[in-house]
Design an enzyme around this catalytic site. Structure first.
Site, PDB file in Angstrom:
ATOM      1  N   ASP A 191      -1.552   0.119  -4.648  1.00 27.79           N
ATOM      2  CA  ASP A 191      -2.797   0.766  -5.048  1.00 27.79           C
ATOM      3  C   ASP A 191      -2.549   2.183  -5.553  1.00 27.79           C
ATOM      4  O   ASP A 191      -3.265   2.692  -6.396  1.00 27.79           O
ATOM      5  CB  ASP A 191      -3.811   0.749  -3.902  1.00 27.79           C
ATOM      6  CG  ASP A 191      -3.191   1.093  -2.551  1.00 27.79           C
ATOM      7  OD1 ASP A 191      -1.977   1.400  -2.486  1.00 27.79           O
ATOM      8  OD2 ASP A 191      -3.938   1.060  -1.549  1.00 27.79           O
ATOM      9  N   HIS A 192      -1.495   2.812  -5.020  1.00 28.04           N
ATOM     10  CA  HIS A 192      -1.145   4.196  -5.379  1.00 28.04           C
ATOM     11  C   HIS A 192       0.182   4.523  -4.716  1.00 28.04           C
ATOM     12  O   HIS A 192       0.648   3.759  -3.867  1.00 28.04           O
ATOM     13  CB  HIS A 192      -2.213   5.187  -4.865  1.00 28.04           C
ATOM     14  CG  HIS A 192      -2.498   4.988  -3.411  1.00 28.04           C
ATOM     15  ND1 HIS A 192      -1.619   5.381  -2.419  1.00 28.04           N
ATOM     16  CD2 HIS A 192      -3.533   4.388  -2.771  1.00 28.04           C
ATOM     17  CE1 HIS A 192      -2.120   5.038  -1.248  1.00 28.04           C
ATOM     18  NE2 HIS A 192      -3.272   4.422  -1.428  1.00 28.04           N
ATOM     19  N   HIS A 240       2.547   8.559   4.672  1.00 29.51           N
ATOM     20  CA  HIS A 240       1.677   9.651   5.130  1.00 29.51           C
ATOM     21  C   HIS A 240       2.397  10.480   6.192  1.00 29.51           C
ATOM     22  O   HIS A 240       2.245  11.709   6.252  1.00 29.51           O
ATOM     23  CB  HIS A 240       0.390   9.098   5.751  1.00 29.51           C
ATOM     24  CG  HIS A 240      -0.680   8.739   4.760  1.00 29.51           C
ATOM     25  ND1 HIS A 240      -1.358   9.666   4.026  1.00 29.51           N
ATOM     26  CD2 HIS A 240      -1.191   7.539   4.407  1.00 29.51           C
ATOM     27  CE1 HIS A 240      -2.252   9.050   3.250  1.00 29.51           C
ATOM     28  NE2 HIS A 240      -2.162   7.766   3.465  1.00 29.51           N
ATOM     29  N   ASP A 296       0.847  -1.205   0.000  1.00 33.48           N
ATOM     30  CA  ASP A 296       0.000   0.000   0.000  1.00 33.48           C
ATOM     31  C   ASP A 296       0.882   1.255   0.000  1.00 33.48           C
ATOM     32  O   ASP A 296       1.738   1.424   0.868  1.00 33.48           O
ATOM     33  CB  ASP A 296      -0.915  -0.020   1.232  1.00 33.48           C
ATOM     34  CG  ASP A 296      -2.089   0.945   1.099  1.00 33.48           C
ATOM     35  OD1 ASP A 296      -1.885   2.094   0.663  1.00 33.48           O
ATOM     36  OD2 ASP A 296      -3.214   0.545   1.458  1.00 33.48           O
ATOM     37  N   SER A 308      -7.330   3.985  -0.915  1.00 31.81           N
ATOM     38  CA  SER A 308      -7.060   2.546  -0.944  1.00 31.81           C
ATOM     39  C   SER A 308      -8.325   1.729  -1.182  1.00 31.81           C
ATOM     40  O   SER A 308      -8.249   0.616  -1.713  1.00 31.81           O
ATOM     41  CB  SER A 308      -6.396   2.100   0.357  1.00 31.81           C
ATOM     42  OG  SER A 308      -5.114   2.664   0.443  1.00 31.81           O
TER      43      SER A 308
HETATM   44 MG    MG Z   1      -4.187  -0.762   2.721  1.00 33.64          MG
HETATM   45 ZN    ZN Z   2      -3.024   6.140   2.468  1.00 37.52          ZN
END
Ligand code: MG
Ligand code: ZN
Length: 388
Positions: free
Chosen positions: A317-318, A279, A56, A97
């Protein structure tokens, strides 16, 4: 493996088609060895098992930073096929997500926050549910709660990613053969109702256990029973706080699923906390999470090596954080900057190994991961009603 023996291998294998030959000749030109034990497969060969590993928030710079911090080595970079996906969601160039995982699970672009629903909030048909319907075994592992957005999109249908107790109920209903992740509080001691989901799972025949009873790595191995293990009450700790279960539980899960039945399996394994550290713009912690995730990738590749039926896919996912490796960096001593504490819209790398891996080269929408996984497994085209 030296270049000459690869060429010999290629000439001996009459089934090896053009793309495989290209890979061999490219490997020779660049002197990049095909990693020991990895094979080349003729294009179009069907996969029986799929191991989908999602880091992720793991963009190309995150992978680069982990590589340059780890003696220029990562298991995931042994994988011979590379592609990129476009991660945007139905309502935002910057996906979250939930929408990102729903695209992988169902092949639909949806709005940020949606779990297993299309953009019109209609439940979509996940590849995990489809695999189950074909008699395949299924599994999920995460280093977040198991009801967090990424794993949830593979089995749940909720209009909000924070409907955690409803998502846990969906997990019980989904009959996933094996799941390992945090979040025991959403199974027992529930706020919205008095259900005891541990008991419900046991009544379905599962072995159910959690962090309060034993270490997941010491749990009994019995592929005759479903396996549900909650690794923390809420979110599991970071790797640097002693959370070590991801690689070894990956090994356990693959052995379990291979023996669960003879029809193959689908498993999604997530390195959930790479995103969280990005983050926080904490590069050091993010790299530790990526290396832990990479150890799980190594387990997946070790499983797939020496077999001819298992497709391994690694992607994200990104990207998170707009990470950059700054001037003045050296191997092992990186200067890393971030441009945001949110997600970004950068193209996301996809790495693949195994039968049908060649489908994952090129540049495509994130929904194309779903299309390609189904194609690899030989699933027939879905009716549009089911697909949406
Ligand atoms: Mg996740
Ligand atoms: Zn995030």
């Amino acid at each position: 493996m030296p270049c000459s023996s690869q060429t010999k291998y290629a000439t001996l294998n009459i089934l090896l088609a053009f793309i495989g030959l290209l890979m061999v000749s490219n490997a020779c030109k660049t002197s990049a060895p095909v990693p020991a034990g990895l094979q080349l497969f003729e294009p179009g060969r069907q996969a029986k098992n799929i191991i989908l590993l999602i880091g992720d928030g793991m963009g190309l710079t995150q992978i680069s930073a982990a590589l340059y911090s780890n003696n220029n080595q990562l298991a995931m970079l042994e994988m011979p096929v590379v592609g990129f996906h476009k991660s945007h969601s139905a309502d935002n160039l910057i996906t979250d997500s939930a929408a990102g995982a729903t695209a992988f699970a169902c092949g639909v672009k949806t709005y940020n926050g949606a779990i297993g629903l299309n953009a019109d909030t209609v439940a979509c048909y996940s590849i995990l549910a489809e695999a189950k319907s074909k008699g395949m075994a299924t599994g999920l592992i995460a280093t977040s709660t198991i009801i967090h957005a990424t794993p949830a999109a593979f089995y749940a249908h909720q209009d909000s990613r924070i409907a955690y107790e409803d998502i846990a109920s969906d997990l019980v209903a989904a009959d996933v053969d094996l799941f390992i992740g945090g979040g025991s509080q959403y199974f027992i001691h529930r706020v919205s109702d008095k259900r005891d989901l541990y008991e419900e799972l046991r009544l379905k025949g599962y072995y159910v256990s959690d962090h309060s009873a034993e270490d997941v790595l010491r749990a009994p191995f019995n592929p005759q029973r479903g396996f549900a293990f909650l690794t923390a009450e809420s979110q599991p700790g970071a790797f640097t706080q002693g959370r070590t279960y991801l690689p070894l539980s990956t090994r356990y899960a693959l052995q379990y699923l291979a023996r669960r039945n003879s029809k193959g399996f689908f498993i999604m394994i997530e390195g959930s906390q790479i995103d969280w550290k990005c983050h926080q713009n904490d590069a050091r912690e993010a790299i530790r999470e990526i290396l832990d995730f990479d150890a799980a990738v190594r387990e997946a590749l070790e499983f797939a090596k020496g077999r001819d039926d298992t497709l391994v896919i690694v992607t994200a996912d990104h990207e998170t954080g707009g990470m950059a490796i700054q001037p003045g960096s050296r191997f092992g001593r990186l200067k890393i900057a971030f441009t945001t504490n949110s997600h970004t819209a950068a193209l996301v790398p996809v790495l693949a190994y195994g039968p049908s891996a060649e489908l994952f080269s090129g540049i495509y929408e994130n929904t194309g991961i779903h299309t390609r996984m189904r194609q690899a497994l030989g699933f027939q085209a879905l009716s549009s009603a089911k697909e949406r």
